[in-house]
Design a protein around this motif. Structure first.
Motif, short mmCIF file in Angstrom:
data_model
loop_
_atom_site.label_atom_id
_atom_site.label_comp_id
_atom_site.label_asym_id
_atom_site.label_seq_id
_atom_site.Cartn_x
_atom_site.Cartn_y
_atom_site.Cartn_z
N THR A 325 0.84 -1.20 0.00
CA THR A 325 0.00 0.00 0.00
C THR A 325 0.88 1.25 0.00
OG1 THR A 325 -1.79 -1.14 1.17
CG2 THR A 325 -1.81 1.26 1.25
N PHE A 326 1.94 1.22 0.78
CA PHE A 326 2.90 2.33 0.79
C PHE A 326 3.46 2.55 -0.62
CE2 PHE A 326 7.18 3.90 0.73
CZ PHE A 326 7.25 4.88 1.71
N LEU A 327 3.95 1.49 -1.25
CA LEU A 327 4.55 1.60 -2.58
C LEU A 327 3.53 2.07 -3.62
CD1 LEU A 327 6.71 -1.65 -2.50
CD2 LEU A 327 7.55 0.71 -2.35
N ASP A 328 2.30 1.58 -3.48
CA ASP A 328 1.23 1.98 -4.39
C ASP A 328 0.94 3.47 -4.25
OD1 ASP A 328 -1.01 1.41 -6.23
OD2 ASP A 328 -2.26 1.84 -4.48
N ALA A 329 0.90 3.98 -3.01
CA ALA A 329 0.63 5.40 -2.78
C ALA A 329 1.79 6.26 -3.27
CB ALA A 329 0.38 5.65 -1.30
N ALA A 330 3.03 5.82 -3.00
CA ALA A 330 4.20 6.59 -3.44
C ALA A 330 4.25 6.65 -4.96
CB ALA A 330 5.47 5.96 -2.88
N ARG A 331 3.93 5.56 -5.60
CA ARG A 331 3.91 5.54 -7.07
C ARG A 331 2.82 6.47 -7.61
NH1 ARG A 331 2.74 -0.10 -10.10
NH2 ARG A 331 0.82 0.15 -8.90
N ALA A 332 1.64 6.43 -6.99
CA ALA A 332 0.54 7.29 -7.44
C ALA A 332 0.89 8.77 -7.27
CB ALA A 332 -0.73 6.95 -6.66
N GLU A 333 1.53 9.12 -6.14
CA GLU A 333 1.93 10.51 -5.91
C GLU A 333 2.95 10.96 -6.96
OE1 GLU A 333 1.29 12.98 -3.59
OE2 GLU A 333 -0.44 11.89 -2.85
N SER A 334 3.90 10.09 -7.27
CA SER A 334 4.94 10.44 -8.25
C SER A 334 4.36 10.58 -9.64
CB SER A 334 6.05 9.39 -8.22
OG SER A 334 6.69 9.36 -6.97
N GLU A 335 3.44 9.69 -9.99
CA GLU A 335 2.82 9.77 -11.31
C GLU A 335 1.93 11.00 -11.42
OE1 GLU A 335 0.83 6.05 -11.68
OE2 GLU A 335 2.65 4.94 -12.28
N GLN A 336 1.37 11.43 -10.30
CA GLN A 336 0.46 12.57 -10.29
C GLN A 336 1.21 13.89 -10.39
OE1 GLN A 336 -2.83 12.71 -7.26
NE2 GLN A 336 -1.72 14.52 -6.52
N ASP A 337 2.28 14.05 -9.59
CA ASP A 337 2.95 15.35 -9.50
C ASP A 337 4.45 15.29 -9.72
OD1 ASP A 337 0.63 16.95 -8.87
OD2 ASP A 337 0.62 15.96 -6.91
N GLY A 338 4.99 14.16 -10.10
CA GLY A 338 6.43 14.06 -10.33
C GLY A 338 7.18 13.50 -9.14
N PRO A 339 8.44 13.17 -9.33
CA PRO A 339 9.24 12.55 -8.26
C PRO A 339 9.41 13.49 -7.07
CG PRO A 339 10.61 13.11 -10.15
CD PRO A 339 9.21 13.36 -10.57
N ALA A 340 9.63 12.88 -5.92
CA ALA A 340 9.79 13.65 -4.68
C ALA A 340 10.69 12.88 -3.74
CB ALA A 340 8.43 13.90 -4.02
N LYS A 341 11.30 13.60 -2.81
CA LYS A 341 12.04 12.95 -1.73
C LYS A 341 11.02 12.39 -0.74
CE LYS A 341 15.54 13.58 1.85
NZ LYS A 341 16.54 14.50 2.44
N ILE A 342 11.18 11.14 -0.37
CA ILE A 342 10.25 10.50 0.55
C ILE A 342 10.91 10.38 1.92
CG2 ILE A 342 8.97 8.39 1.06
CD1 ILE A 342 8.67 7.95 -1.92
N THR A 343 10.25 10.92 2.92
CA THR A 343 10.68 10.78 4.31
C THR A 343 9.61 10.00 5.06
OG1 THR A 343 11.93 12.85 4.30
CG2 THR A 343 11.24 12.02 6.44
N LEU A 344 10.03 8.98 5.77
CA LEU A 344 9.09 8.11 6.49
C LEU A 344 9.32 8.26 7.99
CD1 LEU A 344 7.00 5.81 6.75
CD2 LEU A 344 8.87 4.19 6.39
N PHE A 345 8.28 8.71 8.71
CA PHE A 345 8.29 8.72 10.17
C PHE A 345 7.70 7.39 10.65
CE2 PHE A 345 8.85 13.10 9.30
CZ PHE A 345 9.33 13.72 10.45
N TYR A 370 10.56 4.07 -5.38
CA TYR A 370 9.55 4.68 -4.52
C TYR A 370 9.84 4.46 -3.03
CZ TYR A 370 7.21 4.73 -9.03
OH TYR A 370 6.92 4.93 -10.35
N LEU A 371 11.06 4.06 -2.72
CA LEU A 371 11.42 3.82 -1.32
C LEU A 371 11.80 5.12 -0.62
CD1 LEU A 371 13.50 0.54 -1.58
CD2 LEU A 371 11.29 0.84 -0.42
N PRO A 372 11.72 5.16 0.70
CA PRO A 372 12.11 6.36 1.45
C PRO A 372 13.58 6.70 1.26
CG PRO A 372 10.84 4.86 2.85
CD PRO A 372 11.16 4.11 1.59
N ALA A 373 13.86 8.00 1.22
CA ALA A 373 15.24 8.48 1.24
C ALA A 373 15.71 8.71 2.66
CB ALA A 373 15.36 9.77 0.43
#
Length: 598
Positions: A325-345, A370-373
């Motif tokens: 679910t995390f990977l699916d959401a990160a992929r959807a966010e990137s496809e929607q608005d472009g790549p981003a730095k991912i920080t996971l708390f 799509y993994l956290p940086a």
């Protein structure tokens, strides 16, 4: 300097640049810069390193790279979705959620694109176990409790930009099955029959929430598959004195067929990934220890009627579901608005799932991009001397605390005592007096003091006049404190505790400045200097509103509005004065406007 000797060239990485360095070549490595030397051949080469301490170079390098410049233009901030088997207590709220919201707000106040992604972990076995004991359906429980959790977050002013709620998402199951199929295609996945803990009385496969025993490693009480105390994974059948959580019957074993993923097959890739992303020291120590011990195989599917259903009475393992679910959401966010730095708390107790299982599933599915940086962890907040516990009633519920003290006071108290790198504690007495936090009170008193300040300037902000050394140093202080606070927002040095304490010292310094400068207004010949003092006071209020907005958003927004500034607080790198003549309303934005609260 590094000097190379040999025949074949070395490959040198300096930040984002890669160079080829031949024999006899020399390269200068600037202070605090990242570098890596690679030998792409089987032939050895020699490197001569010469190091000397030159502090002016170090200071200059720091000045050239202010913390703000190191923050990404676009950031996705993920928090583990809470399990909807009950409400949120202060222990829950103190971990990832208010700290992640602090970061998101701070980034937005700088003009960065920041989005907060969380949701509810509907398919957890803990939801099924709670539904079983309460005599209700897991889906109904997940919906009701999930709605309550999200309402609590909203009450705490924790915003969410993407919510993942599997039980309410009609497309979730198909997307997870597709991702699981990609994982299952890996050569590291096999279908096997293995002995599994089982309750004959309840006819339950005992895993995760259904299993209760003691950890074979540390001896602490543990549920199946993970020990919260030491962070080590297990199989339920490995627990000592294993019993069914539902009926208390001692467990037996039975053979069950399932998909198993050989985690150790990806150990090298995992080590390489962790070398190139930020991991908090406590998490890194745990992961390195688990890698050194050898990673166990992980069961991808469970014998269960709750979760993403598969064939033959199987369902996707809840933690696998969560990771996909995390990977699916990160992929959807990137496809929607472009790549981003991912920080996971995340909580330290979930380290195995997020720092080992999640990356390996991403490797197997071909979704590593799509993994956290960066991983930002927290330990536990204890109530008195024990963990918060819903089942034992050892808790202070977040809804009650928010209704009594207000969102600002609760956020501030939890950020001040955030369990960063350690277990922290809160007493019941302190939990009942959250509005008495020193920063909360001192800021309100300082802000109330602007009633007199606006009186001295007829309600309009003055322009600056003559400057004294005191004025110059106070202006320098505002900008330097801003830069220090910016540095605490970097995932590599993130500290909510440090942020609160530095903000507290900012308010104290502002109060001292007012106390010592007020006398200027009584001396006609120093009217120009008095104007500058007042202009600096209003500038400090502007800076406070922006710097404190990530911590106490309601108070900060009141200050910002009172100063006549539009929108949400904006955090400047170098603070600009309010335009001369800006009209400030009455009353001042402190205690007088906190209606109904002490």
């Amino acid at each position: 300097h590094d000097r190379l000797g040999g025949i074949e060239p070395a490959h040198l990485v300096l930040g984002d640049e890669e160079r080829e360095l031949r024999p006899g070549g020399v390269v200068y490595l600037s202070p605090f810069g990242y570098h890596e030397i690679r030998n792409n051949t089987d032939e050895a080469f020699d490197i001569v390193s010469i190091y000397w301490e030159h502090l002016p170079s170090a200071v200059e390098a720091l000045e050239q790279t202010p913390p703000r410049d190191l923050l990404a233009q676009r950031t996705l901030v993920f928090c583990p979705p809470p399990t909807p088997n009950g409400g949120l207590h202060l222990g829950h709220l103190s971990g990832p959620y208010v700290r992640a919201d602090l970061l998101v707000r701070a980034l937005r106040s700088m003009g960065r694109d920041a989005r907060h992604i969380t949701g509810t972990d509907d398919h957890q076995s803990y939801v099924a176990a709670a539904a079983l004991t309460r005599g209700t359906a897991p889906a109904a429980l997940a919906t009701a409790e999930g709605d309550g959790i999200l309402a609590t977050m909203r009450a705490a002013n924790v915003g969410c930009d993407r919510l993942t709620r599997p039980a309410a998402d009609p497309g979730h199951a198909d997307r997870i099955r597709d991702l699981l199929a990609r994982v299952a295609a890996s050569s590291a996945v096999v279908e096997q029959e293995r002995a599994t803990a089982y309750c004959e009385r309840c006819d339950l496969s005992l895993h995760q929430a259904f299993a209760r025993g003691s950890c074979a490693h540390c001896g602490e009480a543990s549920d199946g598959e993970i020990c919260e105390a030491c962070g080590r994974p297990n199989e339920s059948r490995e627990l000592t004195d294993l019993r069914c959580l539902i009926c208390g019957t001692p467990a037996v074993t039975r053979p069950e067929r399932a998909l198993w993923l050989d985690l150790d097959a990806y150990a090298g890739q995992l080590r390489d990934y962790l070398r190139h992303c930020h991991t908090a020291p406590d998490l890194r120590a745990l992961v390195e220890r688990l890698l050194d011990e050898g990673l166990p195989a992980y069961r991808l599917t469970r014998t269960s009627d709750w979760g993403v259903a598969l064939a033959d009475g199987q369902a996707v393992d809840a933690w696998v579901d969560l990771a996909l679910t995390f990977l699916d959401a990160a992929r959807a966010e990137s496809e929607q608005d472009g790549p981003a730095k991912i920080t996971l708390f995340l909580g330290y107790d979930n380290s195995f799932y997020y720092a080992i299982l999640l990356p390996i599933l991403a490797f197997a599915a071909g979704l590593a991009e799509y993994l956290p940086a960066a991983f930002v962890t927290n330990q536990f907040l204890h109530l008195e001397d024990a963990k918060f516990s819903t089942s034992r009633g050892h808790a202070v519920w977040a809804d009650g605390a928010l209704a009594t003290a207000g969102a600002d006071a609760v956020r501030l108290a939890l950020l001040r005592d955030a369990p960063e790198g350690r277990v922290t504690r809160i007493t019941r007495e302190r939990a009942g007096e959250l509005a008495q936090d020193p920063l909360y009170r001192d800021a309100q008193v300082w802000l109330d003091g602007f009633t007199a300040a606006t009186g001295r300037c007829a309600g309009r902000v003055p322009g600056t006049g003559a400057w004294t050394d005191t004025h110059r140093e106070f202006y320098r202080f505002i900008n330097l404190t801003t830069r220090q606070l910016d540095g605490l927002l970097l995932p590599e040095s993130f500290s909510a505790r440090g942020y609160v304490r530095l903000l507290e010292s900012f308010v104290a310094r502002c109060a001292e400045f007012r106390a010592t400068e007020q006398a200027l207004g009584q001396i006609p010949s120093l009217a120009e200097e008095a104007r500058t003092s007042l202009a600096l006071e209003f500038l400090a209020a502007k800076a406070f509103a922006a710097l404190a907005w990530p911590v106490v958003p309601e108070m900060s927004q009141r200050v910002w509005d009172w100063l006549g500034l539009p929108g949400h607080p904006v955090r400047e790198a170098e603070w600009s004065f309010l335009p001369a003549g800006t009209e400030c309303g009455a009353p001042a934005p402190g205690l007088a406007t906190v209606a109904g609260r002490p």
